[in-house]
Scaffold this motif. Structure first.
Motif, short mmCIF file in Angstrom:
data_model
loop_
_atom_site.label_atom_id
_atom_site.label_comp_id
_atom_site.label_asym_id
_atom_site.label_seq_id
_atom_site.Cartn_x
_atom_site.Cartn_y
_atom_site.Cartn_z
N VAL A 61 0.85 -1.19 0.00
CA VAL A 61 0.00 0.00 0.00
C VAL A 61 0.89 1.24 0.00
O VAL A 61 1.96 1.24 0.59
N TYR A 63 0.80 5.24 0.99
CA TYR A 63 0.08 6.30 1.70
C TYR A 63 0.58 7.64 1.20
O TYR A 63 1.79 7.90 1.19
N GLU A 96 -2.87 -0.60 -3.70
CA GLU A 96 -3.73 0.46 -3.16
C GLU A 96 -2.94 1.73 -2.90
O GLU A 96 -1.81 1.68 -2.42
N ARG A 98 -3.66 5.27 -0.77
CA ARG A 98 -4.59 5.81 0.22
C ARG A 98 -4.13 7.18 0.68
O ARG A 98 -2.93 7.39 0.88
N ARG A 149 -6.28 -0.80 7.10
CA ARG A 149 -5.47 0.24 6.46
C ARG A 149 -5.99 1.61 6.90
O ARG A 149 -7.17 1.80 7.14
N GLU A 152 -8.11 7.12 3.27
CA GLU A 152 -9.16 7.04 2.25
C GLU A 152 -8.59 6.43 0.98
O GLU A 152 -7.59 6.93 0.44
N LEU A 153 -9.21 5.39 0.49
CA LEU A 153 -8.76 4.72 -0.74
C LEU A 153 -8.94 5.65 -1.94
O LEU A 153 -10.00 6.25 -2.11
#
Length: 155
Positions: A61, A63, A96, A98, A149, A152-153
């Motif tokens: 992921v 961020y 992802e 985020r 997680r 916000e995706l």
């Protein structure tokens, strides 16, 4: 719930520089990686470098810091970070991306550098990396405490 194993990457997007931090595959600790020059030309070398980091580190992921006013409202910097995150998400899919609240991350970064004895005029070269570390460590703490997680995706 246990989150899938994999490194996490954090990005502190600025108008001039992009700070990058990464975690170990178990998401235990955030460490600085580099500061990229923000490239607004068609080449987008900063985004290309982030795609390389995601691939080489097998990132689970990413961020991206979302700058917000202390009141919680979003401004022009938030819109720019959202646009950057959307571009990055398109390039690293299915990983992802985020958005996480980054209020005070740069202030915390400057304080940490000052506490470490680094002169204020020398902060500029590393403050974005340290801000990315602050963003990532906050997200890692959220993951550990909530088992999910952070943020916000980005669609």
């Amino acid at each position: 719930m246990t989150l899938p194993r994999g490194a996490r990457l954090a990005v502190d997007v600025g108008a001039v520089r992009v700070g990058v931090a990464a975690s170990d595959p178990d998401g235990l600790i955030a460490t600085p990686v580099e500061t990229l020059a923000r490239d607004t030309s068609a080449r987008r070398t900063d985004l290309a470098a982030l795609v390389t980091e995601v691939t080489e580190r097998q990132v689970a992921v990413v961020y991206v810091g979302l700058p917000m006013h202390l009141s919680g409202k979003e401004g022009a910097a938030s819109a720019a970070a959202r646009a950057y995150a959307a571009e990055l998400a398109a390039l690293v899919s299915p990983v992802e991306v985020r958005l996480v609240d980054e209020r005070m991350s740069t202030v915390s970064a400057h304080q940490a550098l000052h506490a470490a004895g680094r002169a204020g005029r020398k902060h500029r070269s590393v403050v974005d990396q340290v801000a990315a570390v602050v963003i990532l460590q906050s997200a890692l703490d959220h993951e550990r405490s909530r088992g999910a997680r952070a943020g916000e995706l980005v669609a």
